[in-house]
Motif scaffolding. Structure first.
Motif, mmCIF file in Angstrom:
data_model
loop_
_atom_site.group_PDB
_atom_site.id
_atom_site.type_symbol
_atom_site.label_atom_id
_atom_site.label_comp_id
_atom_site.label_asym_id
_atom_site.label_seq_id
_atom_site.Cartn_x
_atom_site.Cartn_y
_atom_site.Cartn_z
ATOM 1 N N GLY A 268 65.296 42.295 42.366
ATOM 2 C CA GLY A 268 66.638 42.866 42.233
ATOM 3 C C GLY A 268 66.623 44.158 41.445
ATOM 4 N N ARG A 269 67.825 44.685 41.203
ATOM 5 C CA ARG A 269 68.003 45.904 40.421
ATOM 6 C C ARG A 269 68.948 45.616 39.255
ATOM 7 N NH1 ARG A 269 71.058 49.022 42.899
ATOM 8 N NH2 ARG A 269 71.686 47.590 44.551
ATOM 9 N N HIS A 270 69.121 46.619 38.400
ATOM 10 C CA HIS A 270 70.113 46.561 37.320
ATOM 11 C C HIS A 270 69.881 45.356 36.403
ATOM 12 C CE1 HIS A 270 72.837 48.848 40.361
ATOM 13 N NE2 HIS A 270 71.941 49.643 39.776
ATOM 14 N N GLY A 271 68.798 45.424 35.641
ATOM 15 C CA GLY A 271 68.436 44.311 34.766
ATOM 16 C C GLY A 271 69.194 44.333 33.451
ATOM 17 N N TRP A 272 70.446 43.857 33.481
ATOM 18 C CA TRP A 272 71.264 43.839 32.267
ATOM 19 C C TRP A 272 70.931 42.661 31.360
ATOM 20 C CZ3 TRP A 272 73.147 48.095 30.857
ATOM 21 C CH2 TRP A 272 73.739 48.996 31.739
ATOM 22 N N MET A 273 70.049 41.788 31.800
ATOM 23 C CA MET A 273 69.703 40.628 30.962
ATOM 24 C C MET A 273 68.198 40.529 30.824
ATOM 25 S SD MET A 273 70.078 36.605 32.004
ATOM 26 C CE MET A 273 69.012 35.368 31.267
ATOM 27 N N GLY B 250 75.849 39.149 40.682
ATOM 28 C CA GLY B 250 74.847 39.853 39.894
ATOM 29 C C GLY B 250 75.031 39.606 38.409
ATOM 30 N N VAL B 251 73.916 39.515 37.678
ATOM 31 C CA VAL B 251 73.959 39.194 36.254
ATOM 32 C C VAL B 251 74.325 40.449 35.452
ATOM 33 C CG1 VAL B 251 72.652 38.337 34.286
ATOM 34 C CG2 VAL B 251 72.264 37.360 36.562
ATOM 35 N N LEU B 252 75.329 40.312 34.577
ATOM 36 C CA LEU B 252 75.770 41.412 33.716
ATOM 37 C C LEU B 252 75.444 41.178 32.246
ATOM 38 C CD1 LEU B 252 79.320 42.102 35.224
ATOM 39 C CD2 LEU B 252 77.136 43.170 35.814
ATOM 40 N N PHE B 253 75.068 39.968 31.882
ATOM 41 C CA PHE B 253 74.780 39.659 30.479
ATOM 42 C C PHE B 253 74.024 38.338 30.429
ATOM 43 C CE2 PHE B 253 75.555 38.303 26.112
ATOM 44 C CZ PHE B 253 75.475 39.500 25.410
ATOM 45 N N GLY B 254 73.210 38.178 29.381
ATOM 46 C CA GLY B 254 72.485 36.921 29.237
ATOM 47 C C GLY B 254 72.427 36.444 27.808
ATOM 48 N N VAL C 124 69.179 29.018 29.473
ATOM 49 C CA VAL C 124 69.681 30.389 29.416
ATOM 50 C C VAL C 124 71.034 30.427 30.109
ATOM 51 C CG1 VAL C 124 67.472 31.580 29.250
ATOM 52 C CG2 VAL C 124 68.374 30.986 31.503
ATOM 53 N N TYR C 125 71.875 31.375 29.684
ATOM 54 C CA TYR C 125 73.214 31.548 30.252
ATOM 55 C C TYR C 125 73.290 32.939 30.876
ATOM 56 C CZ TYR C 125 74.450 27.534 27.328
ATOM 57 O OH TYR C 125 74.499 26.293 26.731
ATOM 58 N N ALA C 126 73.815 33.008 32.091
ATOM 59 C CA ALA C 126 73.954 34.280 32.789
ATOM 60 C C ALA C 126 75.419 34.509 33.118
ATOM 61 C CB ALA C 126 73.129 34.270 34.076
ATOM 62 N N GLY C 127 75.994 35.592 32.584
ATOM 63 C CA GLY C 127 77.350 36.003 32.945
ATOM 64 C C GLY C 127 77.283 36.950 34.125
ATOM 65 N N THR C 128 78.139 36.766 35.133
ATOM 66 C CA THR C 128 77.995 37.526 36.377
ATOM 67 C C THR C 128 79.257 38.299 36.748
ATOM 68 O OG1 THR C 128 78.832 35.973 38.065
ATOM 69 C CG2 THR C 128 76.641 35.519 37.138
ATOM 70 N N GLY C 129 79.075 39.179 37.738
ATOM 71 C CA GLY C 129 80.184 39.969 38.250
ATOM 72 C C GLY C 129 81.147 39.184 39.101
ATOM 73 N N ARG C 130 80.833 37.937 39.401
ATOM 74 C CA ARG C 130 81.741 37.093 40.181
ATOM 75 C C ARG C 130 82.454 36.077 39.292
ATOM 76 N NH1 ARG C 130 78.466 35.804 45.829
ATOM 77 N NH2 ARG C 130 78.453 37.956 46.624
ATOM 78 N N ASN C 131 82.714 36.486 38.066
ATOM 79 C CA ASN C 131 83.652 35.765 37.188
ATOM 80 C C ASN C 131 83.115 34.457 36.619
ATOM 81 O OD1 ASN C 131 85.078 37.767 38.510
ATOM 82 N ND2 ASN C 131 86.594 36.407 39.426
ATOM 83 N N VAL C 132 81.799 34.267 36.583
ATOM 84 C CA VAL C 132 81.288 33.001 36.064
ATOM 85 C C VAL C 132 80.188 33.232 35.032
ATOM 86 C CG1 VAL C 132 81.809 31.737 38.188
ATOM 87 C CG2 VAL C 132 79.523 32.722 37.867
#
Length: 484
Positions: free
Chosen positions: A229-234, A269-273, A280-288
């Motif tokens: 993938g791309r955009h490794g925010w975590m 896509g993962v925006l925060f970890g 581990v917890y992954a916050g995503t762009g689809r509200n979860v």
């Protein structure tokens, strides 16, 4: 030019190593008896430090010494503007007003002046770092204690035991554990940094293209991987694996770079970890927010918000999971995924967060560090519309401000080691300039994690404390002074 006006003499140098971490400039200007030094990341304005000398001759001698030091370190004359600036992607975020009917019980708020991603909270103090390169420390009661002024925007703040590090857009990771910050790691110029983590002195960097770069405590490259993938925010790391979140999910790699352990697609896509001991917890762009097993990658629970999740954290016991969304709301869930509450932050969207001892700390799109009372009683009162009057924290006029030492000349000197001081020495070893301990009672063959910018062959320094780290090296705590 009028008669008698001092002539300005400018020397501009750059250090940009192919495949290496250096991408810096150093400019010395002599005008009469005044010398100014400007330094920083190529393409940026950098920082300026100025000195005045008794005579023109002494000013020129001091400038020549500074230039000579840099040339010996590999800097070379260059033309400003010819070399491209380091690639830097700053996270583009939107922040809409919250749809929550009640506001979180904010105890205090400190406005840093620029959007903030960096946060760390421990038993002693709170840290916040913003995109202007400012890092502030505050007490848990909201008193501003100190400010660190770094050369570029702060991507994130990470802790490794007692040590606090700030990863910046200039490609340098600064150790903030002492009064004078120093560059502990330099990241290759072609790496567009998104996020960082440090575990037992090993730095892991995730980037815009979905890559991982791992650097050891001596600032030496270890391994790199390119994810699917791309955009490794975590990126999170422990002794078992490196957990990398990107736009296609979360991938776990062996800590030695030996291979992929597992990959789990996430809902968006993962925006925060965030990580705890076994998950581990992954916050995503689809509200979860999704909770994944570190052992297998299996999704164990899903926590649903109303808009994209910018940040998440958990309580110490794992009973509660917190999340911040793109609409300036903060949520709390039980461990199984049931939403317990949703409240407005009152300060924009939370870009990072951390929970400690009944309080939830947020850093937000408007540049605030916010302390929320997350106790059951305070939350229940807030849901009924009763919240405390938030204290708007101000910084003192005489606030101590600390900047990185860029050269040997900026390091304080002593004629003899004070009582309790530990002497270390710069030595050439296998073509590299290392630092070893001279004082008795320490393993002389171990390397010392030490700022590269102030190393000189044969130079000796005094440090306040050394701590052994896993992997057989020492880490510095306290002020560094040069023995002369």
């Amino acid at each position: 030019m009028s008669a008698g006006t001092p002539v300005e003499d400018v020397t501009y140098l750059e250090l940009s190593q192919d495949g290496g971490g250096a991408h810096k400039f150093y400019e010395v200007t002599v005008e009469g008896a005044a010398v100014s030094v400007r330094y920083g990341r190529i393409g940026a304005e950098g920082q300026v430090q100025s000195s005045t000398f008794p005579t023109v001759e002494k000013a020129r001698a001091a400038a020549a010494k500074k230039i000579g030091e840099k040339v010996r370190k590999g800097y070379a004359p260059a033309v400003r503007g010819q070399r491209a600036a380091r690639p830097v992607t700053r996270r583009e975020v939107t922040s809409a007003p919250s749809t929550a009917r009640a506001v979180a019980p904010v105890l205090w708020r400190f406005r840093t002046g620029a959007a903030a991603f960096g946060i760390h909270v421990d038993q002693d103090r709170c840290w916040v770092g913003n995109q202007a390169g400012d890092v502030y420390t505050l007490s848990h009661g909201g008193e501003v204690l100190a400010r660190y002024s770094l050369p570029d925007g702060v991507k994130c703040l990470v802790a490794d035991d007692f040590w606090i590090y700030a990863g910046c857009d200039d490609g340098t990771v600064y150790d903030l554990s002492s009064k004078v910050p120093f560059g502990a790691y330099a990241i290759a110029e072609d790496v567009d940094i998104f996020w960082l983590d440090i575990h037992e002195g090993v730095l892991t960097v995730s980037d815009a293209s979905g890559g991982l770069t791992v650097i050891d405590h001596e600032d030496e490259f270890q391994w790199s991987r390119r994810s699917s993938g791309r955009h490794g925010w975590m990126v999170r790391a422990d002794e078992r694996a490196v957990y990398h979140g990107h736009n296609r999910g979360v991938t776990a790699y062996a800590p030695d770079g030996g291979g992929e352990l597992w990959h789990t697609p996430t809902d968006g896509g993962v925006l925060f970890g965030w990580q705890e001991d076994t998950v581990v917890y992954a916050g995503t762009g689809r509200n979860v927010v999704q909770r994944l097993s570190k052992a297998t990658g299996a999704i164990e629970a899903t926590y649903r918000c109303d808009t994209a999740v910018y940040s998440c954290a958990t309580s110490e016991d794992g009973r509660h999971v917190f999340a911040g969304d793109s609409s300036s709301s903060v949520y709390c869930f039980d461990a199984d995924g049931r939403r317990l509450w949703k409240l407005a932050t009152g300060s924009g969207s939370a870009l990072s967060m951390q929970y400690l001892d009944g309080k939830l700390y947020l850093v937000t799109t408007d540049g605030s560090l916010v302390c929320v009372d997350a106790s059951d009683a305070a939350i229940a009162a807030a849901q009924q519309g009763s919240v405390p009057a938030a204290v708007d924290v101000k910084q003192a006029a005489a606030l101590p401000t600390y900047t990185p030492a860029a050269s040997v000349a900026q390091v304080a000197t002593v004629a003899a080691a004070p009582a309790g001081g530990i002497v270390v020495e710069c030595v050439q070893q296998a073509g590299r300039l290392r630092v070893h301990v001279v004082s008795q009672g320490y393993e002389p063959s171990w390397n010392v994690q030490f700022p590269r910018g102030i190393r000189e062959p044969g130079a000796r320094y005094v440090v306040e404390a050394l701590h052994p780290a896993s992997g057989g090296f020492y880490r510095v705590r306290g002020e560094i002074r040069r023995l002369v």
